[in-house]
Design a protein around this motif. Structure first.
Motif, PDB file in Angstrom:
ATOM      1  N   HIS A 147       0.828  -1.206   0.000  1.00  9.65           N
ATOM      2  CA  HIS A 147       0.000   0.000   0.000  1.00  9.65           C
ATOM      3  C   HIS A 147       0.867   1.263   0.000  1.00  9.65           C
ATOM      4  N   PHE A 148       1.959   1.231   0.765  1.00 11.08           N
ATOM      5  CA  PHE A 148       2.837   2.404   0.845  1.00 11.08           C
ATOM      6  C   PHE A 148       3.392   2.739  -0.538  1.00 11.08           C
ATOM      7  N   ALA A 149       3.809   1.684  -1.270  1.00 12.18           N
ATOM      8  CA  ALA A 149       4.344   1.916  -2.614  1.00 12.18           C
ATOM      9  C   ALA A 149       3.272   2.553  -3.503  1.00 12.18           C
ATOM     10  N   LEU A 150       2.024   2.041  -3.390  1.00 15.30           N
ATOM     11  CA  LEU A 150       0.925   2.621  -4.175  1.00 15.30           C
ATOM     12  C   LEU A 150       0.742   4.103  -3.835  1.00 15.30           C
ATOM     13  N   HIS A 151       0.713   4.420  -2.535  1.00 22.57           N
ATOM     14  CA  HIS A 151       0.534   5.841  -2.135  1.00 22.57           C
ATOM     15  C   HIS A 151       1.652   6.689  -2.722  1.00 22.57           C
ATOM     16  N   ALA A 152       2.886   6.202  -2.521  1.00 13.54           N
ATOM     17  CA  ALA A 152       4.055   7.010  -2.886  1.00 13.54           C
ATOM     18  C   ALA A 152       4.046   7.318  -4.381  1.00 13.54           C
ATOM     19  N   PHE A 153       3.700   6.325  -5.196  1.00 13.79           N
ATOM     20  CA  PHE A 153       3.766   6.550  -6.648  1.00 13.79           C
ATOM     21  C   PHE A 153       2.523   7.283  -7.177  1.00 13.79           C
ATOM     22  N   LEU A 154       1.339   6.939  -6.673  1.00 14.57           N
ATOM     23  CA  LEU A 154       0.118   7.529  -7.245  1.00 14.57           C
ATOM     24  C   LEU A 154      -0.063   8.995  -6.850  1.00 14.57           C
ATOM     25  N   PHE A 155       0.143   9.315  -5.579  1.00 17.08           N
ATOM     26  CA  PHE A 155      -0.078  10.709  -5.152  1.00 17.08           C
ATOM     27  C   PHE A 155       0.972  11.646  -5.767  1.00 17.08           C
ATOM     28  N   THR A 156       2.232  11.195  -5.797  1.00 20.19           N
ATOM     29  CA  THR A 156       3.252  12.058  -6.414  1.00 20.19           C
ATOM     30  C   THR A 156       3.008  12.144  -7.924  1.00 20.19           C
ATOM     31  N   GLY A 157       2.525  11.029  -8.503  1.00 20.44           N
ATOM     32  CA  GLY A 157       2.200  11.035  -9.937  1.00 20.44           C
ATOM     33  C   GLY A 157       1.147  12.081 -10.269  1.00 20.44           C
ATOM     34  N   ILE A 158       0.120  12.171  -9.412  1.00 23.15           N
ATOM     35  CA  ILE A 158      -0.940  13.178  -9.622  1.00 23.15           C
ATOM     36  C   ILE A 158      -0.341  14.584  -9.585  1.00 23.15           C
ATOM     37  N   LEU A 159       0.502  14.846  -8.564  1.00 23.31           N
ATOM     38  CA  LEU A 159       1.082  16.185  -8.422  1.00 23.31           C
ATOM     39  C   LEU A 159       1.926  16.536  -9.654  1.00 23.31           C
ATOM     40  N   LEU A 160       2.797  15.632 -10.059  1.00 25.68           N
ATOM     41  CA  LEU A 160       3.679  15.930 -11.200  1.00 25.68           C
ATOM     42  C   LEU A 160       2.867  16.100 -12.480  1.00 25.68           C
ATOM     43  N   TYR A 161       1.848  15.269 -12.670  1.00 27.95           N
ATOM     44  CA  TYR A 161       1.018  15.340 -13.881  1.00 27.95           C
ATOM     45  C   TYR A 161       0.304  16.696 -13.963  1.00 27.95           C
ATOM     46  N   ILE A 194      -0.024  19.099   0.544  1.00 28.64           N
ATOM     47  CA  ILE A 194      -0.381  20.521   0.534  1.00 28.64           C
ATOM     48  C   ILE A 194      -0.144  21.116  -0.864  1.00 28.64           C
ATOM     49  N   ALA A 195       0.942  20.678  -1.512  1.00 28.20           N
ATOM     50  CA  ALA A 195       1.221  21.173  -2.868  1.00 28.20           C
ATOM     51  C   ALA A 195       0.106  20.757  -3.830  1.00 28.20           C
ATOM     52  N   ILE A 196      -0.439  19.542  -3.665  1.00 32.06           N
ATOM     53  CA  ILE A 196      -1.571  19.132  -4.518  1.00 32.06           C
ATOM     54  C   ILE A 196      -2.741  20.095  -4.287  1.00 32.06           C
ATOM     55  N   GLY A 197      -2.966  20.454  -3.005  1.00 32.77           N
ATOM     56  CA  GLY A 197      -4.035  21.414  -2.699  1.00 32.77           C
ATOM     57  C   GLY A 197      -3.779  22.765  -3.345  1.00 32.77           C
ATOM     58  N   ILE A 198      -2.517  23.195  -3.352  1.00 38.54           N
ATOM     59  CA  ILE A 198      -2.195  24.521  -3.927  1.00 38.54           C
ATOM     60  C   ILE A 198      -2.377  24.522  -5.449  1.00 38.54           C
ATOM     61  N   VAL A 199      -1.933  23.457  -6.114  1.00 33.96           N
ATOM     62  CA  VAL A 199      -2.108  23.442  -7.583  1.00 33.96           C
ATOM     63  C   VAL A 199      -3.584  23.284  -7.959  1.00 33.96           C
ATOM     64  N   ALA A 200      -4.402  22.834  -6.975  1.00 37.09           N
ATOM     65  CA  ALA A 200      -5.846  22.701  -7.263  1.00 37.09           C
ATOM     66  C   ALA A 200      -6.554  24.047  -7.248  1.00 37.09           C
ATOM     67  N   ARG A 201      -5.932  25.071  -6.649  1.00 37.02           N
ATOM     68  CA  ARG A 201      -6.628  26.351  -6.465  1.00 37.02           C
ATOM     69  C   ARG A 201      -7.138  26.981  -7.770  1.00 37.02           C
ATOM     70  N   PRO A 202      -6.312  27.036  -8.839  1.00 33.27           N
ATOM     71  CA  PRO A 202      -6.868  27.618 -10.074  1.00 33.27           C
ATOM     72  C   PRO A 202      -7.774  26.657 -10.843  1.00 33.27           C
ATOM     73  N   LEU A 203      -7.800  25.377 -10.432  1.00 35.87           N
ATOM     74  CA  LEU A 203      -8.502  24.363 -11.237  1.00 35.87           C
ATOM     75  C   LEU A 203      -9.811  23.874 -10.623  1.00 35.87           C
ATOM     76  N   LEU A 230      -9.448  16.961  -3.573  1.00 35.67           N
ATOM     77  CA  LEU A 230      -8.588  16.000  -4.272  1.00 35.67           C
ATOM     78  C   LEU A 230      -9.364  15.306  -5.392  1.00 35.67           C
ATOM     79  N   LEU A 231     -10.544  14.816  -5.065  1.00 36.60           N
ATOM     80  CA  LEU A 231     -11.304  14.069  -6.069  1.00 36.60           C
ATOM     81  C   LEU A 231     -11.759  14.985  -7.210  1.00 36.60           C
ATOM     82  N   LYS A 232     -12.132  16.222  -6.874  1.00 39.89           N
ATOM     83  CA  LYS A 232     -12.544  17.160  -7.934  1.00 39.89           C
ATOM     84  C   LYS A 232     -11.358  17.495  -8.838  1.00 39.89           C
ATOM     85  N   LEU A 233     -10.173  17.647  -8.231  1.00 36.71           N
ATOM     86  CA  LEU A 233      -8.980  17.951  -9.027  1.00 36.71           C
ATOM     87  C   LEU A 233      -8.680  16.794  -9.983  1.00 36.71           C
TER      88      LEU A 233
END
Lengths: 468, 51
Positions: free
Chosen positions: A179-193, A275-284, A295-298
């Motif tokens: 599960h940790f590997a899934l979290h680490a790759f998926l959440f960072t993947g969302i931010l970078l994407y 928090i960075a995912i939250g910040i990049v969500a602000r204009p979107l 998160l889900l709306k983003l």
């Protein structure tokens, strides 16, 4: 819908394969503390996977959207807590001989009556925490597959219970690593994407959004709220049974110490990413969206439908990784601190009891899950009870040369009663409304618990003098 | 100065990914090794008993 089902089924099949490879625990020591054989990376992964629940993922993204980096400063208290546990408590726990639970540690330092009290409190708390996690997992499944609430509760409980019952702590830790590997790759993947393909303006624009959100956060949060949040982060989850079990199951005292210190450091970078995912969500994402839906709306607004389903799978894994640890810890505590005090001395009987206890705790947790009002409120009630009930007795006991049983017993009883009473009063008084200050229960309950400890200490000392 | 916020976040992201890789490698090793007898003994038995 078909793709969603395939992804969910694929995730569950892989989870079961990983759990099956962990093999069935054949001895009680294997079931409860994995024969004290867990290496650093697995203890670290399991610690992080357990503490990254809905609050530290969805919750922090929402906080990042509204308050910027304010919650990075507040969340630092959680990192400090883990580092202090790693430096001061985890190695001391690991050094104790014949210690399977926190109750064992309290029993060794005080007496068997205190161990029983610690066991009962721990089992109750593990069951409550489990019900909150089952409820959160069922919410995700409901949204993803459109299942009825009770069916979703049953699926979450049955899947998690199946591998925890047979594999014990080792299965829980190995699936946590998955599960940790899934979290680490998926959440960072969302931010970078989102940063690469949707967020416009680069570093300057990001800094501008971060400053605006953080300024708003400091303007709308009073110092009292900040203090209560810091206290909740500092104490609320300290050494709850799943973490204590990991400290006890570490290969060496060094692994026990370093894993908690690294997990504390990881908390900071994890919070920064959320928090960075939250910040990049602000204009979107529109400003009227609720914090928990950011998160889900983003993801819905930026990623293909399959990506959305993957995100839901990641959220499900966030929840299951916390739930399996809670079920195993609750079962071990029930067997070790309660059943083994009176009966079940034999190893095989304790193993069987541990397995049945896992099922019973999951069943009771599932029944309670239907009544959980909200994930955050449920967790705060649990935190408000745990820290006052157990921490003063445990920490003073580990460091004091002559701890007195009456002090620990009074502290645990008073901490539990005051923590539960204040939590319930707040829940009832806030019904239908959202309070800005959500975490005060822990403060008065902790003060009462410490006072009860002091009173018990002095009473027993005076009684001892009178006897002499 | 504030422009450095994004690079710091990218660095944090890299740390999270590397942690994920580290744990994944440990997971693969554990899953491979777990069936071998005597593969995971505790190297440091508990030694202190406090009354």
């Amino acid at each position: 819908m078909v793709l969603s089902t395939v992804l969910v089924v694929g995730y569950v099949v892989l989870l079961i394969l990983v759990a099956a490879r962990a093999r069935t625990a054949r001895e009680y020591e294997d079931f409860s503390i994995a024969k004290r054989s867990l290496p650093l990376a697995l203890v670290f992964g399991s610690l992080c996977a357990t503490y990254v629940g809905p609050g530290f993922s969805i919750g922090f993204v929402g906080r990042g959207y509204n308050s910027g980096f304010l919650f990075l400063f507040i969340g630092a208290a959680y990192a400090v807590q883990n580092i202090l546990v790693g430096l001061l408590i985890a190695p001391k726990l690991r050094e104790l001989k014949g210690c399977y639970t926190l109750g064992d540690a309290i029993g060794q330092k005080y007496d068997s009556r205190c161990q029983l009290a610690a066991g009962i409190i721990s089992v109750l708390l593990c069951t409550l925490f489990a019900s909150v996690m089952i409820s959160a997992g069922a919410n995700v499944l409901e949204n993803m597959l459109g299942l009825e609430k009770w069916v979703a509760v049953a699926v979450v409980a049955v899947v998690t219970t199946s591998y925890t019952t047979f594999g014990g702590l080792r299965a829980s830790v190995i699936t946590d690593a998955y599960h940790f590997a899934l979290h680490a790759f998926l959440f960072t993947g969302i931010l970078l994407y989102v940063l690469l393909f949707h967020f416009k303006g680069g570093a300057a624009s990001f800094a501008q959004e971060a400053v605006a959100a953080t300024t708003h956060g400091f303007q709308t949060t009073t110092p009292l709220e900040i203090v209560t949040f810091v206290i909740a982060f500092l104490l609320g989850e300290t050494l709850i049974p799943p973490y204590a079990n990991l400290a006890l199951a570490s290969q060496t005292t060094k692994v026990s110490r370093v894993s908690f210190i690294l997990a504390g450091g990881f908390a900071i970078v994890w919070f920064a990413v959320m928090i960075a995912i939250g910040i990049v969500a602000r204009p979107l994402v529109a400003a009227d969206a609720s914090e928990d839906s950011i998160l889900l709306k983003l993801v819905k607004a930026t990623v293909h439908h399959a990506g959305y389903t993957l995100m839901m799978v990641a959220l499900l894994s966030v929840i299951l990784s916390s739930l399996d640890s809670l079920l195993n810890a609750g079962a071990v505590v029930f067997t070790q601190d309660i059943l083994r005090r009176f009966t079940l001395r034999r190893d095989s009987a304790a193993l069987t009891a541990g397995r049945y206890s896992t099922i019973v705790i999951a069943a009771v947790g599932s029944g309670l899950a239907v009544f959980v009002p909200s994930v955050i409120k449920g967790l705060l009630v649990c935190y408000g009870i745990w820290a006052p009930a157990i921490l003063p007795a445990l920490i003073i006991g580990l460091w004091s040369k002559k701890p007195r049983p009456l002090a620990a017993f009074l502290s645990m009883i008073v901490g539990t009663i005051v923590g539960a009473a204040v939590g319930i009063v707040f829940l009832v008084s806030q019904q239908g409304r959202v309070s800005k200050v959500e975490t005060p229960a822990i403060v008065p309950a902790l003060a009462c618990s410490l006072l009860a400890y002091l009173i018990g200490h002095h009473i027993q000392r005076c009684l001892g003098r009178a006897d002499r | 100065m504030s422009v450095l916020v994004l690079p710091a976040i990218i660095l944090a992201t890299a740390v999270v990914i590397l942690s994920g890789l580290w744990v994944t490698i440990a997971l693969v090793r554990a899953v491979r090794r777990v069936d071998r007898p005597g593969a995971v003994p505790s190297t440091e038995p508990a030694h202190k008993n406090s009354p």
